[in-house]
Design an enzyme around this catalytic site. Sequence first.
Site, PDB file in Angstrom:
ATOM      1  N   ASP A 125       0.797  -1.211   0.000  1.00  0.00           N
ATOM      2  CA  ASP A 125       0.000   0.000   0.000  1.00  0.00           C
ATOM      3  C   ASP A 125       0.832   1.264   0.000  1.00  0.00           C
ATOM      4  O   ASP A 125       0.320   2.351   0.261  1.00  0.00           O
ATOM      5  CB  ASP A 125      -0.935   0.018   1.217  1.00  0.00           C
ATOM      6  N   ASP A 131      -1.366   7.783  -7.291  1.00  0.00           N
ATOM      7  CA  ASP A 131      -2.052   8.144  -6.048  1.00  0.00           C
ATOM      8  C   ASP A 131      -1.675   9.560  -5.632  1.00  0.00           C
ATOM      9  O   ASP A 131      -2.526  10.349  -5.201  1.00  0.00           O
ATOM     10  CB  ASP A 131      -1.648   7.192  -4.913  1.00  0.00           C
ATOM     11  N   GLU A 154      -5.654   9.293   2.738  1.00  0.00           N
ATOM     12  CA  GLU A 154      -4.879   8.067   2.900  1.00  0.00           C
ATOM     13  C   GLU A 154      -3.424   8.259   2.489  1.00  0.00           C
ATOM     14  O   GLU A 154      -2.542   7.546   2.956  1.00  0.00           O
ATOM     15  CB  GLU A 154      -5.521   6.950   2.071  1.00  0.00           C
ATOM     16  N   GLU A 155      -3.139   9.235   1.641  1.00  0.00           N
ATOM     17  CA  GLU A 155      -1.788   9.440   1.126  1.00  0.00           C
ATOM     18  C   GLU A 155      -0.932  10.346   2.000  1.00  0.00           C
ATOM     19  O   GLU A 155       0.247  10.557   1.691  1.00  0.00           O
ATOM     20  CB  GLU A 155      -1.837  10.004  -0.290  1.00  0.00           C
ATOM     21  N   ASP A 173      -9.823   8.713   0.094  1.00  0.00           N
ATOM     22  CA  ASP A 173      -8.855   7.828  -0.549  1.00  0.00           C
ATOM     23  C   ASP A 173      -8.848   8.281  -2.005  1.00  0.00           C
ATOM     24  O   ASP A 173      -9.771   7.976  -2.756  1.00  0.00           O
ATOM     25  CB  ASP A 173      -9.288   6.370  -0.435  1.00  0.00           C
ATOM     26  N   LEU A 175      -7.251   7.583  -4.820  1.00  0.00           N
ATOM     27  CA  LEU A 175      -7.268   6.650  -5.958  1.00  0.00           C
ATOM     28  C   LEU A 175      -7.141   5.224  -5.444  1.00  0.00           C
ATOM     29  O   LEU A 175      -6.047   4.656  -5.372  1.00  0.00           O
ATOM     30  CB  LEU A 175      -6.147   6.980  -6.947  1.00  0.00           C
ATOM     31  N   ASP A 176      -8.265   4.655  -5.109  1.00  0.00           N
ATOM     32  CA  ASP A 176      -8.308   3.271  -4.631  1.00  0.00           C
ATOM     33  C   ASP A 176      -8.069   2.316  -5.798  1.00  0.00           C
ATOM     34  O   ASP A 176      -8.619   2.494  -6.884  1.00  0.00           O
ATOM     35  CB  ASP A 176      -9.675   2.989  -4.005  1.00  0.00           C
ATOM     36  N   GLU A 336     -12.183   4.708   4.007  1.00  0.00           N
ATOM     37  CA  GLU A 336     -12.879   3.722   3.181  1.00  0.00           C
ATOM     38  C   GLU A 336     -14.137   3.191   3.863  1.00  0.00           C
ATOM     39  O   GLU A 336     -15.241   3.297   3.306  1.00  0.00           O
ATOM     40  CB  GLU A 336     -11.927   2.564   2.843  1.00  0.00           C
TER      41      GLU A 336
END
Length: 399
Positions: A125, A131, A154-155, A173, A175-176, A336
């Site tokens: 991940d 991302d 998330e990044e 998030d 770019l999942d 998420e």
Amino acid sequence: MQSASTTLYQLPSLRGKFQTLLSKAQLFPVSYFCRPRTRPSVSGSGMRSVIALSGSSSSYAVDDGFVTLIEYVGKRGINVEDGLVVLLDHIQYACKRIATLVASPFNSSLGKQEGIGAAAGSDRDAPKPLDIVSNEIILSSLQKSGKVAVMASEENDAPIWISDDGPYVVVTDPLDGSRNIDASIPTGTIFGIYKRLEELDDLPTEEKAMLNSLQSGSRLVAAGYVLYSSATILCTTFGSGSQTFTLDHSTGDFILTNPSIEIPRRGQIYSVNDARYFDWPEGLRRYIDTIRQGKGKYPKKYSARYICSLVADLHRTLMYGGVAMNPRDHLRLVYEANPLSFIVEQAGGRGSDGKNRILSLQPVKLHQRLPLFLGSLEDMEELESYDDVQQRVNPGYEV
């Protein structure tokens, strides 16, 4: 996890490629994303000239039979707060840029993770270049909206404080499923929107940014995901049902295509990486064995469908029913599980960690991970009845 800005500017081998890709993301002129609505005739399409908007006391009349996202949430639609309309407009703009980026032939060199080094090999991940670019696009749009106090992504290692007077908090998030892009597998963007907690305004910036980002999912005022696939689909909820909008590439508008999603009370599909079957707890193995033999509460054999892209697997589940799951401590509660559970519940389904309702959980860490089960109400009730469905041992994974 790496800071997006640090990664972007401290990798010389990638710096030039990022700059090129960001410019190539504007493959369409800016007018593509915000041009006036002019559409060709759609006679015979079956669209009604008047569409009744869910939750509205009146109908919104349009000449061409279409309702855009902004019309839907505006004064003559469901009439959300003006500030939220502005914020959604900036989020949809960011997602249209990401859709163009994902489909661009110029993203292939970045998708190979060149320059990330050992970190990429040791953590599945670890941020990928796409991302990071997507994260920068969303951050820029939120900053320009003037409506956001803090963004948690998330990044990023920590939340980013944007404005003292922004009324909203956005978690995302960006770019999942990005590791699937080279294979043209669907990807997505996930976001949740909270009100800023004004009672925290006197705290130090770092502290109030964190506490605003750690709100319970029960406090969400809106959430959504964008699926980048054969069509670009935006699914949203504002707390009174869930809706889908599809991007019309001829005008750049997200067009209302389903004003009220209703997930079937039971499906016939389960979605999970069952290559990990022998790592699962006994309860989950018994549940899967039972439903695929047609010996569960629903007397038909279930089929497996697994894309390994959370947004895509969930979108199919919303349409056809069943359960989408990751039974190990992998998916993030803040970015998420909470937004997607809000969408699923508003469509008549349930989001759970295998034991507890997701939206009842209080996050304690920004990047807190947990098992996630999303799906039809009756399927979820049957799954939870097996008790031991959470995979707490993760052989072969570094979390």
